[in-house]
Motif scaffolding. Structure first.
Motif, PDB file in Angstrom:
ATOM      1  N   ARG A  27       0.833  -1.210   0.000  1.00  0.00           N
ATOM      2  CA  ARG A  27       0.000   0.000   0.000  1.00  0.00           C
ATOM      3  C   ARG A  27       0.863   1.252   0.000  1.00  0.00           C
ATOM      4  NH1 ARG A  27      -4.627   0.198   4.431  1.00  0.00           N
ATOM      5  NH2 ARG A  27      -5.194  -1.626   3.160  1.00  0.00           N
ATOM      6  N   GLU A  28       1.929   1.247   0.798  1.00  0.00           N
ATOM      7  CA  GLU A  28       2.829   2.395   0.836  1.00  0.00           C
ATOM      8  C   GLU A  28       3.509   2.588  -0.513  1.00  0.00           C
ATOM      9  OE1 GLU A  28       4.200   2.316   5.544  1.00  0.00           O
ATOM     10  OE2 GLU A  28       5.395   1.294   4.008  1.00  0.00           O
ATOM     11  N   THR A  30       2.392   1.758  -3.526  1.00  0.00           N
ATOM     12  CA  THR A  30       1.444   2.301  -4.505  1.00  0.00           C
ATOM     13  C   THR A  30       1.245   3.799  -4.304  1.00  0.00           C
ATOM     14  OG1 THR A  30       0.289   0.168  -4.605  1.00  0.00           O
ATOM     15  CG2 THR A  30      -0.903   2.102  -5.388  1.00  0.00           C
ATOM     16  N   SER A  31       1.074   4.211  -3.043  1.00  0.00           N
ATOM     17  CA  SER A  31       0.887   5.636  -2.746  1.00  0.00           C
ATOM     18  C   SER A  31       2.141   6.437  -3.100  1.00  0.00           C
ATOM     19  CB  SER A  31       0.543   5.805  -1.269  1.00  0.00           C
ATOM     20  OG  SER A  31       0.462   7.171  -0.921  1.00  0.00           O
ATOM     21  N   ARG A  35       2.518   9.471  -5.895  1.00  0.00           N
ATOM     22  CA  ARG A  35       3.001  10.820  -5.567  1.00  0.00           C
ATOM     23  C   ARG A  35       4.222  11.189  -6.404  1.00  0.00           C
ATOM     24  NH1 ARG A  35       5.146  10.830  -1.009  1.00  0.00           N
ATOM     25  NH2 ARG A  35       4.676   8.772  -0.139  1.00  0.00           N
TER      26      ARG A  35
END
Length: 255
Positions: A27-28, A30-31, A35
């Motif tokens: 998840r980190e 992908t985020s 960004r």
């Protein structure tokens, strides 16, 4: 949007994503990649043009993939065996997927695609990679010029069809390619030329003039050497363009 510039960005994001393994959760990651893509696009919009050199300079300003991950994580490492990071897989996840989703094929399609290569995931399980036909389709979709070059080279293999002249077009596409590096380009162009010359030297016919000798030897044995060398070069170049196509696909799916 410049297609070559966009490919540079996708390759860069792919390298960053690979460098982030072991430092971020899924998840980190992908985020973070989303960004980072936004920051890159913002600088591209602020730049005077979207030329390949301009985009390459923007990417260099961010640093290497390892530098970007290091700045984001501060050297943090994750325990990949932590149950909170990698939850238990449900039973149905171990079932092989159907053929249209990358699973093993049977029948005629299985023979055409071959057994496929295998990769090892984080848990040590072996997963099936892209089959031959899917790999070809992926290359055609992501790198059509390189796929055309390989196709033209294969047309020269059956030398009795007198299609050796199409190799000139293949050589031009090889020289213009941004996917293969300089060494690959020299191999793809130089090896067929050298093989053709050597095959012409093996011609045991007779000719009164030099131009007659070149023409007769080229059509008799030179095209054979050219075709066989092109087959070898296709086997050498295809895996390299396939790796680039897979990186582009992975980057597109991640972003």
């Amino acid at each position: 949007m410049n297609q070559r510039s966009e490919q540079l960005v996708l390759d860069y994001l792919s390298e960053v994503g690979l460098a982030s393994y072991g430092h971020m959760t899924a998840r980190e990651r992908t985020s973070f990649l989303a960004r980072l893509r936004g920051q890159i696009d913002e600088r591209r919009r602020a730049a005077p043009d979207d030329h390949v050199d301009t985009v390459r300079g923007i990417l260099r300003s961010f640093g290497t993939a390892e530098d970007v991950v290091q700045r984001e994580c501060g050297g943090r490492n994750l325990d990949l065996e932590d149950d909170e990071l990698i939850p238990d897989r449900p039973r149905h996840a171990d079932r092989p997927p159907p053929p249209w989703r990358g699973g093993p094929s049977s029948g005629l399609m299985g023979l055409l695609e071959g057994p496929g290569q295998t990769d090892v995931d984080l848990r040590g399980k072996r997963t099936r990679s892209t089959g031959t036909l899917r790999g070809i389709a992926l290359v055609v979709r992501t790198h059509p010029a390189e796929a055309a070059a390989l196709g033209l080279m294969l047309l020269t293999v059956p030398w009795w069809l007198d299609l050796a002249f199409v190799w000139v077009l293949a050589a031009a596409l090889l020289a213009l390619s941004r996917v293969w590096n300089v060494r690959d380009t020299w191999i793809g162009i130089g090896v067929p030329v050298l093989a053709c010359v050597l095959a012409m030297a093996l011609w045991n016919g007779e000719a009164r003039y030099v131009d007659e000798y070149i023409l007769e030897s080229l059509t008799a044995t030179g095209v054979i050497g050219l075709g066989l060398a092109n087959l070898v070069c296709v086997l050498y170049l295809f895996p390299r363009v396939l790796r680039s196509a897979r990186r582009a696909e992975d980057s597109a799916q991640t972003v």
